[in-house]
Design an enzyme around this catalytic site. Structure first.
Site, short mmCIF file in Angstrom:
data_model
loop_
_atom_site.label_atom_id
_atom_site.label_comp_id
_atom_site.label_asym_id
_atom_site.label_seq_id
_atom_site.Cartn_x
_atom_site.Cartn_y
_atom_site.Cartn_z
N GLY A 1 -11.43 0.67 86.13
CA GLY A 1 -10.54 0.81 87.28
C GLY A 1 -10.20 2.27 87.55
O GLY A 1 -10.32 2.76 88.70
N THR A 2 -9.80 2.98 86.51
CA THR A 2 -9.41 4.39 86.64
C THR A 2 -10.60 5.24 87.09
O THR A 2 -10.46 6.12 87.95
CB THR A 2 -8.89 4.91 85.27
N THR B 1 -12.05 2.36 76.29
CA THR B 1 -11.52 0.99 76.25
C THR B 1 -11.78 0.39 74.88
O THR B 1 -12.85 0.62 74.29
CB THR B 1 -12.14 0.05 77.31
N ASP C 1 -12.25 -2.62 74.55
CA ASP C 1 -13.10 -3.80 74.81
C ASP C 1 -14.59 -3.50 74.63
O ASP C 1 -15.39 -4.42 74.50
CB ASP C 1 -12.88 -4.32 76.23
N ARG D 1 -11.02 -8.97 76.99
CA ARG D 1 -11.25 -9.49 78.35
C ARG D 1 -12.44 -10.44 78.40
O ARG D 1 -12.50 -11.35 77.61
CB ARG D 1 -11.46 -8.34 79.35
N GLN E 1 -3.95 -4.27 68.50
CA GLN E 1 -5.35 -3.82 68.54
C GLN E 1 -5.49 -2.52 69.34
O GLN E 1 -6.49 -1.82 69.23
CB GLN E 1 -6.24 -4.89 69.18
O1 F6P Z 1 -8.72 -3.64 78.43
C1 F6P Z 1 -7.93 -3.53 77.29
C2 F6P Z 1 -7.03 -4.74 77.13
O2 F6P Z 1 -6.27 -4.57 75.95
C3 F6P Z 1 -7.76 -6.09 77.11
O3 F6P Z 1 -8.42 -6.34 75.90
C4 F6P Z 1 -6.62 -7.02 77.43
O4 F6P Z 1 -7.10 -8.20 78.01
C5 F6P Z 1 -5.81 -6.23 78.41
O5 F6P Z 1 -6.13 -4.86 78.22
C6 F6P Z 1 -4.32 -6.39 78.27
O6 F6P Z 1 -3.70 -5.69 79.29
P1 F6P Z 1 -2.12 -5.44 79.36
O7 F6P Z 1 -1.80 -4.32 78.42
O8 F6P Z 1 -1.89 -5.07 80.77
O9 F6P Z 1 -1.45 -6.71 78.96
#
Ligand code: F6P
Length: 360
Positions: A115-116, A136, A138, A182, A285
């Site tokens: 996104g960024t 990330t 992920d 995700r 995490q």
């Molecule tokens: O993209 C990183 C992440 O930690 C994902 O693994 C998770 O689904 C999401 O962000 C959680 O986002 P937020 O911090 O907005 O709850």
């Protein structure tokens, strides 16, 4: 030359290591100046910008989070204000460009996820010199072998699974650990293998409840009265759907996943009567001190990004093509998710040693 540096989107271990590398390389090697943007694009919209000197980055390498702060709800191309109690959206990217120029910033180094970086690419297309750095936990960006943050996240998840083993074994329970990621199963796959899970459920392989039960019963039959299941937040049953925890408006990916662990637990308990517990690891995490791997990758990304700046090679993102760091066009790097290939050697290895993906 003056560099503006910002961190956007969710935080992740290694962001401070990148900021440190950018500042050190820019000042020590090229006598450039570095300005830190506060809270991602929010700081560019509201002109909250501060100079970063060598002292500002001293000692920050082991720290999680980002000393600059971050935001995932500010998009200058679709910016909302409240007018008469209602959200009104407008494109205020020109205000951002004005602020960039007013601060004498020659190039923006943008550290973020999809996104960024997509927003960064839009600014590049509007004439702002930009260099991107991917991050990330992920690990789902296709343009780079790995993103920093991932290694620390799997370390945290693996340690948690190790600890969960104790209760599973002592109480003869089915223990489920739900991890982030995700729509990609990287964290579940890697921490599941490293943590000795018996069943791993990932988004790329829709699962079948019967197969999960088969594995649990098979273990029981061998005298193993406990089972560990690692489930990715984006995992779903065959023919079913993901479990959505909440919608976060005005973010590039508004769906937040979470809750599949409880669904799987309910089903197992209902059918088998075996005591089942769920631990959702959540944001731990994303926290904590980056691993050596993440510190090194983040440092290499930061230093290489400044070299792109020095060469005037803009509109690019640094990326790991093992063993080298290369530059890829931002436009090609964004919007292409990297998923676990179902025929990958990771899956093969896991299956060889008896791990079930709930898929047969
Ligand atoms: O993209 C990183 C992440 O930690 C994902 O693994 C998770 O689904 C999401 O962000 C959680 O986002 P937020 O911090 O907005 O709850």
């Amino acid at each position: 030359m003056k560099i503006g540096v910002l961190t956007g989107g969710g935080d992740c271990p290694g962001l401070n290591a990148v900021i440190r590398a950018v500042v050190k390389t820019a000042i020590q090697q090229y006598k450039m100046e570095v300005l830190g943007i506060i809270d991602g694009y929010y700081g560019l919209v509201n002109n909250e910008i501060k100079e970063l000197a060598l002292e500002d980055v001293s000692g920050i390498m082991p720290r999680g989070g980002t000393i600059l702060g971050t935001s995932n709800v500010v998009n200058p191309f679709n910016y909302y204000t409240i007018v008469n109690g209602k959200k009104v959206y407008s494109d205020i990217s020109d205000i951002v460009i004005k602020n960039i120029k007013a601060n004498g910033i020659d190039v923006m180094v943008v550290i973020g996820g999809d996104g960024t970086l997509e927003i960064a690419h839009k600014f590049f297309k509007k004439g702002v010199p930009v260099v991107g750095i991917p991050k990330t936990i992920d690990n789902d960006l296709s343009a780079t072998d790995v993103t920093f943050g991932f290694d620390t996240a799997i370390l945290t998840a693996t340690e948690a699974i190790d600890k969960i083993h104790t209760t599973a074994e002592s109480h003869h329970r089915v223990m489920i650990v739900e991890v982030m990621g995700r729509n990609a199963g990287w964290i579940a796959l890697h921490s599941g293998i490293a943590g000795g899970a018996h069943i791993i459920l990932i988004p790329e392989i829709p699962f079948n409840y019967d197969e999960i039960l088969k594995k649990i019963y098979e273990r029981k039959g061998k005298g193993k009265h406990f089972s560990i299941i690692v489930v990715a937040e984006g995992a779903k049953p065959k023919g079913g759907d993901v479990v959505v925890k909440r919608f976060v408006a005005d973010t590039t990916e508004p769906i937040r996943l979470g809750g599949i662990g409880n669904k799987v637990a309910d089903e197992i308990e209902k059918i088998t009567g075996f005591e089942t517990r769920v631990t959702t690891l959540g944001h731990i995490q994303r926290g904590g001190s980056p691993s050596p791997f993440d510190r090194i990758l983040a440092t290499r990304f930061g230093a290489e990004a400044v070299q792109l700046v020095a060469k005037g090679d803009f509109g690019k993102m640094v990326s790991l093509r093992t063993p080298e760091i290369i530059a890829v066009p931002l436009g090609e790097a964004i919007g292409r998710q990297k998923k676990v290939a179902t025929d990958s050697s990771y899956i093969r290895t896991a299956k060889m040693i008896g791990i079930s993906f709930g898929d047969q």
